[in-house]
Design a protein around this motif. Structure first.
Motif, PDB file in Angstrom:
ATOM      1  N   ARG A 155      29.123  42.240  38.666  1.00 56.10           N
ATOM      2  CA  ARG A 155      28.834  43.521  38.023  1.00 56.10           C
ATOM      3  C   ARG A 155      30.097  44.014  37.322  1.00 56.10           C
ATOM      4  N   ALA A 215      30.375  49.715  36.835  1.00 52.57           N
ATOM      5  CA  ALA A 215      29.246  49.839  37.755  1.00 52.57           C
ATOM      6  C   ALA A 215      29.669  49.865  39.218  1.00 52.57           C
ATOM      7  N   THR A 218      25.409  43.347  46.498  1.00 51.58           N
ATOM      8  CA  THR A 218      24.890  42.261  45.665  1.00 51.58           C
ATOM      9  C   THR A 218      24.857  40.961  46.478  1.00 51.58           C
TER      10      THR A 218
END
Length: 153
Positions: free
Chosen positions: A34, A38, A97
């Motif tokens: 990312r 973010a 993630t």
């Protein structure tokens, strides 16, 4: 440290200091899958101010340099360090993630940190004693005068 002193078993969480000790807030090469924009503390600046303050970021920067010196990622260094404390029975990770999960799991398969690295970690710890606990107020931790005086003493 308290677990060791009192003979307790530890199960720490937050050993990556809200992601600060992964290096992603210092260098985009550690941002993973990312963008830096973010990353939670960049997209939500008031999130976890105990880790997202000038003093904690300065301490993290020292740990990142040390990990680089030993050709390892800061994430690996932090997780291996926590894993290998004899009083920790488990280390709780926090991820957002799939890549972060994979990186954390991979860190736990790596060998212990060398003794000379542990000595250097201790030196940084002595210089920046528990920077997240120093968080008393947003005004305090964001005051350069306060931290300049603290770091120089």
């Amino acid at each position: 440290e308290a677990c060791r002193e009192f003979g307790l078993v530890g199960m720490p969480y937050g050993v990556l200091a809200g992601g600060v000790l992964t290096g992603k807030y210092h260098d985009s090469k550690f941002a993973g899958d990312r963008s830096l924009a973010a990353a939670r503390m960049n997209s939500q600046p008031q999130f976890q101010p105990r880790y997202n303050n000038a003093y904690a970021m300065q301490a993290a920067g020292e740990y990142l340099k040390l990990a680089s010196k030993y050709n390892m990622t800061p994430l690996d260094m932090a997780l291996i360090f926590a894993r290998d404390r004899r009083y920790n029975a488990a280390v709780i990770i926090g991820t957002t993630t799939v890549k972060q999960v994979e990186d954390c799991v991979a860190a736990f398969t790596k060998p212990p940190l060398p003794d000379d690295l542990l000595v250097e970690i201790d030196k940084i710890h002595e210089k920046f004693r528990n920077p997240q606990a120093a968080y008393a107020s947003k005004d305090l931790v964001n005051s350069p005068d306060f931290w300049d005086a603290t770091c120089s003493s």
